[in-house]
Enzyme design. Structure first.
Site, PDB file in Angstrom:
ATOM      1  CD1 TRP A   1      55.675   9.168  64.387  1.00 32.90           C
ATOM      2  CD2 TRP A   1      56.042   7.970  66.582  1.00 32.90           C
ATOM      3  NE1 TRP A   1      54.381   9.090  65.044  1.00 32.90           N
ATOM      4  CE2 TRP A   1      54.630   8.139  66.231  1.00 32.90           C
ATOM      5  CE3 TRP A   1      56.256   7.385  67.725  1.00 32.90           C
ATOM      6  CZ2 TRP A   1      53.335   7.684  67.200  1.00 32.90           C
ATOM      7  CZ3 TRP A   1      55.325   6.739  68.509  1.00 32.90           C
ATOM      8  CH2 TRP A   1      53.996   7.323  68.273  1.00 32.90           C
TER       9      TRP A   1
ATOM     10  CG  ASP B   1      43.088  11.574  61.355  1.00 35.56           C
ATOM     11  OD1 ASP B   1      43.719  10.694  60.746  1.00 35.56           O
ATOM     12  OD2 ASP B   1      43.641  12.829  61.433  1.00 35.56           O
ATOM     13  CG  ASP B   2      43.887   6.478  58.569  1.00 35.96           C
ATOM     14  OD1 ASP B   2      43.031   6.084  57.534  1.00 35.96           O
ATOM     15  OD2 ASP B   2      44.927   5.911  58.688  1.00 35.96           O
TER      16      ASP B   2
ATOM     17  NE  ARG C   1      49.999   3.641  60.548  1.00 35.72           N
ATOM     18  CZ  ARG C   1      49.183   4.706  60.354  1.00 35.72           C
ATOM     19  NH1 ARG C   1      48.778   5.008  59.204  1.00 35.72           N
ATOM     20  NH2 ARG C   1      48.368   4.823  61.446  1.00 35.72           N
TER      21      ARG C   1
ATOM     22  CE  LYS D   1      46.727  14.609  60.420  1.00 31.38           C
ATOM     23  NZ  LYS D   1      46.217  14.057  61.884  1.00 31.38           N
ATOM     24  CD1 TRP D   2      50.210  14.903  51.659  1.00 30.67           C
ATOM     25  CD2 TRP D   2      48.739  15.598  50.405  1.00 30.67           C
ATOM     26  NE1 TRP D   2      50.540  14.299  50.668  1.00 30.67           N
ATOM     27  CE2 TRP D   2      49.789  14.950  49.537  1.00 30.67           C
ATOM     28  CE3 TRP D   2      47.500  16.295  49.590  1.00 30.67           C
ATOM     29  CZ2 TRP D   2      49.495  14.517  48.141  1.00 30.67           C
ATOM     30  CZ3 TRP D   2      47.472  16.064  48.243  1.00 30.67           C
ATOM     31  CH2 TRP D   2      48.715  15.424  47.343  1.00 30.67           C
ATOM     32  CG  ASP D   3      49.414  11.249  57.957  1.00 31.18           C
ATOM     33  OD1 ASP D   3      50.685  11.469  58.079  1.00 31.18           O
ATOM     34  OD2 ASP D   3      48.690  10.341  58.625  1.00 31.18           O
TER      35      ASP D   3
ATOM     36  CG  ASN E   1      51.460   7.986  58.292  1.00 32.93           C
ATOM     37  OD1 ASN E   1      51.661   8.488  59.226  1.00 32.93           O
ATOM     38  ND2 ASN E   1      50.119   8.155  57.783  1.00 32.93           N
TER      39      ASN E   1
ATOM     40  CB  CYS F   1      50.170  15.264  58.504  1.00 35.28           C
ATOM     41  SG  CYS F   1      50.213  14.147  59.858  1.00 35.28           S
TER      42      CYS F   1
ATOM     43  CG  ASP G   1      51.505  11.184  64.880  1.00 34.23           C
ATOM     44  OD1 ASP G   1      50.908  12.045  64.368  1.00 34.23           O
ATOM     45  OD2 ASP G   1      51.715  10.031  64.198  1.00 34.23           O
TER      46      ASP G   1
END
Ligand code: DGJ
Length: 731
Positions: free
Chosen positions: A201, A368-369, A445, A478-480, A482, A528, A550
């Site tokens: 990361w 964003d988030d 997370r 934006k397709w994340d 995590n 993403c 990131d």
């Protein structure tokens, strides 16, 4: 370009403009690999196969005779397990007898124009006149597996693709234990290197090159995504190959799940490269009559070094992998609020950012988030995809209208594949998360991974995304993603199919992405995965741009973007100017350097632009204008990497040259300055016989001079400073 079959010698010759690939059906029906490399005129290459005279201990096909054929020493086109080839196997199938030995022999073949689709999977595509395809049907007569090897040769590039289909023609189920997309044997690899991209990361795509050693070197992923740790890319090159000279073979897998790439040098100095789905954690129960398709492997050969290889990948991906209206449309300069606000924002803050940004030439606000459910930190609400109207007073419709009224587009963040433990969705549907009954569910997370193999999960996600997209004017998503997958069990599948979940997850993801793009064909999607955790060609089929890392520090990005550029074009690399000191590593760099480095990708900003000084705003205004001025050469031009940031870690430089060689754009960054006051930066890729104006200095010299003598940079540039140069042909 042509694919020829010579029936006398049973040789197939697959030629592109500058490559040849040759294989042969030998007398027992086995496929032998004879040649892959620069274009050659001759097809009679049977002499390259290896005949055993004296090594009687080697398993052989015939019973008698002094000269015999052994799979153990020959270059096999698609290696099988357990029947005398002891190197890595591309294929291993357990049939009704229960053994895993597998043995395929030629049955028939077809050659045709164009390229077939791989049902339900991303792949490169071609018009009829752009490519030719060879299908070779083989059969394992014991298990009843029919194995089709697909080869497509692109006419305009030194690129070909391979994938494999396995059909169960027996009357009972069989189990596929491993089925690689490609297998490439080399006759003599004693003087070759292996290259791959490793990372983590925030430090993705580090370039590593080592000698190919006896035994197996492999990279891969077992994380469910292609991963930050290893890219699904491997290259084999001659020991003396440089950036612009020498033989390079690059292989990239069009897959966003678990993969394995291995390079094995055998004890005779030959080598085998395998690329495909990671057999670890995979097996597939194939019922009678069913077919299994592997993902596609893209294979590029260049004798113009690593740069030559990269330029082929870039063109192929830009033209024959990316799709939709954004493939060749200028991408909007975006401003993303993540590093400006993290979770702490409301509609006023976002509007302020958008307003200032719009005044400077930025064209899209990306929220964003943190805009949905009770999401005020990473601890909750993934899965609850409804707008938090306490945060965004007046809702999304009002915010987007206001942003649109500034002349800006609006984009939004989702992480569809995940569910927070603290969420309405998880409370209602705990069984939708991947899990193994009786086993603790690992958490990362504060979230679990949804079971994308389930249709009901995908339907829920599609409906949620649709509600959001239908209620506001949203141009971009934006397709994340995590976290990695753990305890990969699906509540809906029988026990014997649980080993299929990793792959079914990926197929489910593709299905949802395809459905989304069919419903919203104009949507610009950016992939993403905590940065570049799924930077792979499969994503490029759906999303023409991917967030690269990131880590937004300009100097760190040199390494990351340089590595990423091995296969992926600038038009794919999300790259933003962020705040100083940098949030990830605390380094101070100038706004100019941050802009120059971000300009090598899909350009944007990720900082609180309202806090910039007037002087800084002027720089941003200029950067936005430059983005438009140099867009075509950067996004459609050919990349020439001039100085590797890893070479002596003091400088980095690269350039783009337009296809017609009338223009070039060069970026030079000093990482660590030294006592020398001048530096000669030799360009590449220009037409040696044309004259070019260096717009910065006004000098006009021939392409040959710029490439051999170079630009002379006399300024004493400090650490982390950069310069750009624009060259235009004047004749
Ligand atoms: C990880 C992404 O890489 C970031 O850009 C940001 O979108 C965060 N997730 C949000 O949670």
């Amino acid at each position: 370009m042509s694919i020829q079959y010579y029936s006398d010698s049973k040789i197939f010759k697959l030629d592109s403009q500058n490559t040849s690939y040759v294989l042969q059906v030998e007398s027992h029906g086995y496929l032998l690999h004879l040649y892959y490399g620069a274009l050659i005129p001759d097809a009679e290459l049977g002499y390259l196969s290896y005949t055993c005279y004296h090594q009687h201990h080697m398993p052989r096909v015939e019973m008698e005779g002094p000269v015999y054929f052994s799979k153990d020493v020959n270059r096999m086109e698609y290696s099988c397990n357990g029947c005398g080839d002891f190197r890595g196997s591309a294929l291993s199938i357990v049939g009704s007898i229960g053994t895993a030995d597998t043995d395929i022999q030629y049955v028939s073949h077809k050659i045709y124009e164009g390229k077939p689709k791989i049902e339900g999977q991303p792949a490169t595509y071609a018009e009829e006149n752009e490519a030719q395809t060879l299908e070779i049907l083989c059969k394992d007569h014991v298990s009843g597996a029919e194995v089709t090897l697909f080869y497509t040769v692109f006419s305009n590039y030194g690129a070909m693709t391979r994938h494999v289909a396995v059909r169960n023609t027996s009357d009972s189920a069989m189990n596929i234990q491993r089925v690689f997309s490609t297998c490439l044997d080399f006759h003599d690899a004693r003087d070759m290197d292996v290259i791959h991209l490793y990372g983590n990361w925030g430090r993705e795509q580090r370039f590593e090159r080592t000698s190919l050693l006896h035994g197996t070197q492999s990279v891969g992923s077992k994380r469910g995504g292609s991963s930050h740790m290893h890219n699904p890319f491997i290259a084999i090159c001659s020991h003396d190959a440089t950036e612009e000279f020498g033989d390079v073979y690059g292989i990239n897998l069009v897959y966003t799940g678990n993969f394995m790439a291995s390079a094995e040098m055998d004890c005779d100095g030959g080598a085998r490269v395998l690329m495909g789905i990671n057999p670890d954690g995979f097996s597939w129960c194939l019922e009678a009559g069913e077919v299994f398709y592997t993902p596609e492997a893209v294979m590029v050969y260049s004798n113009e070094g690593l740069g030559g290889m990269s330029r082929i990948f870039h063109r192929l991906y830009r033209n024959n992998l990316c799709r939709g209206p954004w493939k060749n449309k200028k991408r909007p300069i975006l401003i993303n609020n993540w590093e400006a606000t993290y979770f702490d924002f409301n509609e006023e803050k976002l509007y302020d950012i958008a307003k200032t940004a719009s005044e400077l030439g930025i064209e899209m606000l990306v929220m964003d988030d943190g805009w949905f459910g009770s999401r005020n930190s990473s601890e909750s609400a993934l899965g609850d995809w409804f707008v938090n109207e306490e945060k965004l007073k007046g809702g999304l419709g009002k915010l987007t209208e206001h942003v649109n009224a500034l002349g800006m587009k609006f984009g939004i963040w989702f992480e569809p594949e995940m569910v927070s433990r603290d969420s309405e969705l998880f409370r209602t549907h705990p069984e939708w998360a991947l899990q193994t009954p009786g086993r603790h569910m690992s958490i990362a997370r504060h979230q679990y991974v949804l079971d994308m193999s389930r249709q009901d999960v995908r339907d829920y996600l599609f409906d949620c995304i649709k509600k959001v997209l239908d209620n506001a004017n949203i141009a971009y998503v934006k397709w994340d993603f995590n976290r990695s997958l753990t305890e990969v069990g699906s509540a809906l599948l029988e026990n014997k199919r649980q080993q299929e979940v990793f792959h079914r997850y990926v197929l489910g993801l593709y299905d949802l992405l395809e459905k989304l793009l069919n419903a919203y064909p104009d949507l610009l999607l950016e992939g993403c995965a905590s940065g570049g955790g799924r930077f792979d060609p499969a994503w490029l089929y759906y999303a023409p741009q991917i967030w690269t890392s990131d880590d937004t520090d300009a100097i760190e990005r040199l390494d990351i973007q340089y590595g990423t550029s091995m296969c992926y074009p600038s038009s794919a690399m999300g790259s933003h100017v962020s705040a100083c000191p940098n949030h990830q590593i605390g380094r101070n760099t100038s706004l100019q350097t941050r802009g120059d480095v971000a300009m090598a990708g899909t350009f944007g900003y990720e900082l609180d632009i309202t806090k910039l000084s007037d002087e800084e705003k002027e720089i941003v205004r200029k950067q936005c204008a430059d983005y438009h001025k140099y867009y075509d050469v950067i996004h459609y031009g050919d990349l020439y990497r001039l100085i590797s940031p890893w070479k002596d870690r003091t400088r980095c430089a690269w350039s783009y040259v337009s296809e017609d060689k009338s223009e070039a754009f060069v970026t030079y960054v000093v990482i660590r300055c030294d006592i020398h006051e001048r530096y000669y930066l030799r360009l590449a890729g220009l037409d040696p016989n044309r004259r070019y104006l260096n717009e910065t200095t006004g000098q006009i010299l021939s392409g040959s001079t710029w490439m051999n003598a170079g630009i002379c940079i006399q300024e004493r540039l400090q650490d982390f400073t950069s310069r750009t140069f624009h060259f235009v042909a004047v004749d």
